[in-house]
Design an enzyme around this catalytic site. Structure first.
Site, PDB file in Angstrom:
ATOM      1  N   GLU A 203       0.363  -1.364   0.288  1.00  0.00           N
ATOM      2  CA  GLU A 203       0.333   0.220   0.071  1.00  0.00           C
ATOM      3  C   GLU A 203       0.494   1.055   0.223  1.00  0.00           C
ATOM      4  O   GLU A 203       0.241   2.151   0.969  1.00  0.00           O
ATOM      5  CB  GLU A 203      -0.741   0.208   1.672  1.00  0.00           C
ATOM      6  CG  GLU A 203      -1.899  -0.991   1.085  1.00  0.00           C
ATOM      7  CD  GLU A 203      -3.022  -1.170   2.279  1.00  0.00           C
ATOM      8  OE1 GLU A 203      -2.857  -0.473   3.247  1.00  0.00           O
ATOM      9  OE2 GLU A 203      -3.536  -2.697   2.494  1.00  0.00           O
TER      10      GLU A 203
ATOM     11  N   ASN B 249       2.021  -5.604  -2.983  1.00  0.00           N
ATOM     12  CA  ASN B 249       0.958  -5.713  -3.100  1.00  0.00           C
ATOM     13  C   ASN B 249       0.012  -4.599  -2.865  1.00  0.00           C
ATOM     14  O   ASN B 249       0.344  -3.041  -1.777  1.00  0.00           O
ATOM     15  CB  ASN B 249       1.024  -6.475  -1.254  1.00  0.00           C
ATOM     16  CG  ASN B 249      -1.120  -7.243  -1.302  1.00  0.00           C
ATOM     17  OD1 ASN B 249      -0.976  -7.953  -2.287  1.00  0.00           O
ATOM     18  ND2 ASN B 249      -0.959  -6.808  -0.257  1.00  0.00           N
TER      19      ASN B 249
ATOM     20  N   HIS C 171     -10.100  -6.212  -1.313  1.00  0.00           N
ATOM     21  CA  HIS C 171     -11.521  -5.891  -0.470  1.00  0.00           C
ATOM     22  C   HIS C 171     -12.465  -4.906  -1.822  1.00  0.00           C
ATOM     23  O   HIS C 171     -11.876  -3.755  -1.914  1.00  0.00           O
ATOM     24  CB  HIS C 171     -10.469  -4.847   0.389  1.00  0.00           C
ATOM     25  CG  HIS C 171      -9.501  -5.392   1.278  1.00  0.00           C
ATOM     26  ND1 HIS C 171     -10.219  -6.453   2.237  1.00  0.00           N
ATOM     27  CD2 HIS C 171      -8.833  -5.082   1.043  1.00  0.00           C
ATOM     28  CE1 HIS C 171      -8.922  -6.412   3.085  1.00  0.00           C
ATOM     29  NE2 HIS C 171      -7.667  -6.031   2.094  1.00  0.00           N
TER      30      HIS C 171
ATOM     31  N   GLU D 110      -6.360 -10.433  -0.555  1.00  0.00           N
ATOM     32  CA  GLU D 110      -6.911 -10.454   0.815  1.00  0.00           C
ATOM     33  C   GLU D 110      -8.608 -10.350   0.773  1.00  0.00           C
ATOM     34  O   GLU D 110      -8.711  -9.241   0.666  1.00  0.00           O
ATOM     35  CB  GLU D 110      -6.816  -8.960   1.353  1.00  0.00           C
ATOM     36  CG  GLU D 110      -4.532  -9.097   1.517  1.00  0.00           C
ATOM     37  CD  GLU D 110      -4.232  -7.685   2.033  1.00  0.00           C
ATOM     38  OE1 GLU D 110      -5.513  -7.129   2.817  1.00  0.00           O
ATOM     39  OE2 GLU D 110      -3.441  -7.755   2.142  1.00  0.00           O
TER      40      GLU D 110
ATOM     41  N   ASP E 224     -12.188 -10.218   0.280  1.00  0.00           N
ATOM     42  CA  ASP E 224     -13.590 -10.206   0.342  1.00  0.00           C
ATOM     43  C   ASP E 224     -14.247  -9.476  -0.093  1.00  0.00           C
ATOM     44  O   ASP E 224     -13.854  -8.501  -0.402  1.00  0.00           O
ATOM     45  CB  ASP E 224     -13.283  -9.982   2.031  1.00  0.00           C
ATOM     46  CG  ASP E 224     -12.950  -8.417   2.814  1.00  0.00           C
ATOM     47  OD1 ASP E 224     -12.736  -7.726   1.748  1.00  0.00           O
ATOM     48  OD2 ASP E 224     -12.177  -9.041   4.001  1.00  0.00           O
TER      49      ASP E 224
HETATM   50  O1  9MR Z   1      -7.392  -8.164   8.851  1.00  0.00           O
HETATM   51  C1  9MR Z   1      -6.406  -6.777   9.780  1.00  0.00           C
HETATM   52  C2  9MR Z   1      -6.854  -5.933  11.044  1.00  0.00           C
HETATM   53  O2  9MR Z   1      -6.990  -7.568  12.107  1.00  0.00           O
HETATM   54  C3  9MR Z   1      -5.744  -5.293  11.068  1.00  0.00           C
HETATM   55  O3  9MR Z   1      -6.621  -5.113  12.509  1.00  0.00           O
HETATM   56  C4  9MR Z   1      -5.600  -3.876  10.214  1.00  0.00           C
HETATM   57  C5  9MR Z   1      -4.675  -3.038  10.869  1.00  0.00           C
HETATM   58  O4  9MR Z   1      -4.852  -2.074   9.703  1.00  0.00           O
HETATM   59  O5  9MR Z   1      -5.444  -4.513   9.226  1.00  0.00           O
HETATM   60  C6  9MR Z   1      -6.135  -5.818   8.358  1.00  0.00           C
HETATM   61  O6  9MR Z   1      -5.333  -5.959   7.398  1.00  0.00           O
HETATM   62  C7  9MR Z   1      -4.929  -5.385   6.451  1.00  0.00           C
HETATM   63  C8  9MR Z   1      -4.024  -5.574   5.755  1.00  0.00           C
HETATM   64  O7  9MR Z   1      -2.759  -6.174   6.851  1.00  0.00           O
HETATM   65  C9  9MR Z   1      -3.375  -4.913   4.781  1.00  0.00           C
HETATM   66  N1  9MR Z   1      -4.524  -4.802   4.315  1.00  0.00           N
HETATM   67  C10 9MR Z   1      -5.435  -4.123   4.060  1.00  0.00           C
HETATM   68  C11 9MR Z   1      -6.158  -5.059   5.474  1.00  0.00           C
HETATM   69  C12 9MR Z   1      -7.527  -4.967   6.011  1.00  0.00           C
HETATM   70  O8  9MR Z   1      -6.924  -3.589   6.630  1.00  0.00           O
END
Ligand code: 9MR
Length: 397
Positions: free
Chosen positions: A170, A216, A258, A289, A291
């Protein structure tokens, strides 16, 4: 007849991969026609099906179904949080490998591969790091050393046990950020400039010659206007092309996936087109990732099927769009969902106004939803000439 056809297709897949003399993505298990799990059905295409894993849920003795399904349905796993910097090095110089090691051991036990997530990201950084930079006690030169040391320590620790690393996550802004012209955003770009991206890939490669190294990001499922000033997919494409031209060892681009049913999203041909363009650069791709969330309106919360059914259906359709596009592109190596049950999903905790949820492929009671069934159908009803075995990616030096 049916059985023989399946065996024949499997034999073709094995012969093709064998000819390339590189282990297939799902090495170690052969296709078993009686096994209807996602991971087994995908094996026919050489595609890995993955999930993010919540270590707390995995270890909860009161929730055994989580562990069972994580093992039986998926051939690759990603730590949802356990490999992030704040989890691995909460105190400067003291690494906490426990939970991440546990996931790697779980994967080994279940004949799964691991996607390493994540080496460089602006979120979930330890407080000692961000506050040190903020108060000036960590200088820019020291920050660069800290980043190099972190990447080296983490990649070395897991060396040989990670299939794909999300090296940088990101790094690119969104059209709703300020300024709206797309740019490199966040902590690392701010303090080190965008050159940290090339550095990170080089440092990761130096520590593990065999892992596939990925960039990513989200909202890069399809190309838009083609103008990198406002088309994030184009921006990332140009970035990857530029990194390759500089000889940076990047092997793939991960598209997070997402999505939300309230948005327009994409059709399969648009998504397949984007994967094709990245493959044209010589890169692997992956959905990392996936969903597809929905707004939990008052009607949804009250159990009104008029409101629930179209959302479940739209969610399933979007999972299917991404999976079909991935199947159609031989360089798309894996398809990972970001959690597999609504019981353990980041969505409800993250989107509360308005509340959102219903984002995964199993409901809160581990019943497969329509999205699960559509994924299964996509894996079953696909094959040559449009869906062919994966082309393994060779790590770039
Ligand atoms: O699913 C993850 C969540 O449990 C955390 O609180 C969050 C914190 O930033 O990150 C989520 O995972 C992220 C991933 O690492 C990167 N892409 C976006 C995902 C969803 O926010």
């Amino acid at each position: 007849m049916k059985l023989r056809r399946w065996i024949a297709a499997g034999a073709v897949a094995i012969a093709t991969v064998g000819a390339l003399n590189v282990a297939p993505a799902t090495a170690g298990r052969s296709y078993n026609p009686a096994d209807q799990s996602l991971r087994n059905l995908a094996l026919r295409h050489g595609l890995a099906i993955g999930t993010a894993v919540d270590l707390t849920a995995l270890d909860d003795p009161a929730d055994p179904r989580y562990r069972q399904l994580a093992a039986s349905e998926f051939s690759t796993v990603t730590a949802e949080n356990a490999m992030k910097w704040e989890s691995l090095e909460p105190t400067r110089g003291t690494y906490n490998w426990g939970p991440a090691d546990e996931l790697v051991a779980f994967a080994k036990q279940n004949n799964q591969r691991v996607r390493g997530h994540v080496l460089v990201w602006h979120n979930q950084l330890p407080a000692w790091l961000t506050s040190g930079v903020e108060d000036g006690s960590i200088s820019t030169t020291e920050l660069r050393d800290i980043l190099r040391n972190h990447i080296t320590a983490v990649v070395t620790h897991f060396k040989g046990r990670i299939w794909q690393w999300d090296v940088v996550n990101e790094a690119v802004s969104d059209p709703w950020d300020t300024p709206s012209t797309l740019h490199y955003k966040g902590f690392w770009a701010q303090h080190l400039g965008p050159g940290y991206i090339a550095d990170a890939f080089r440092w990761a490669r130096a520590a593990d010659p065999h892992a596939l190294l990925f960039y990513n990001d989200y909202n890069i499922e399809a190309f838009g206007s083609g103008d990198p000033a406002n088309d994030k997919t184009q921006f990332v494409y140009d970035m990857a092309k530029d990194l390759l031209a500089q000889g940076v060892p990047i092997d793939g681009v991960g598209s997070q996936g997402h999505l939300g049913t309230q948005y327009g999203n994409f059709d399969t041909l648009q998504v397949a087109g984007a994967l094709r363009k990245f493959a044209g650069l010589g890169l692997a791709t992956a959905f990392t990732e996936v969903d597809v969330r929905s707004q939990l309106t008052a009607g949804v919360q009250a159990g009104d099927s008029n409101e629930i059914n179209p959302r479940l259906q739209a969610s399933a359709a979007n999972f299917s769009v991404l999976l079909q596009a991935c199947l159609a592109e031989r360089h798309c190596l894996s398809f990972t969902v970001w959690g597999f049950t609504d019981k353990h999903s980041w969505v409800p905790g993250w989107f509360s106004d308005p509340p959102e949820g219903l984002a995964t492929i199993y409901d809160e009671n581990y019943q497969p939803k329509r999205a699960y069934q559509e994924m299964k159908a996509d894996l079953i009803y696909s094959g040559p000439p449009y869906v062919l075995p994966r082309v393994p990616q060779k790590p770039r030096r």
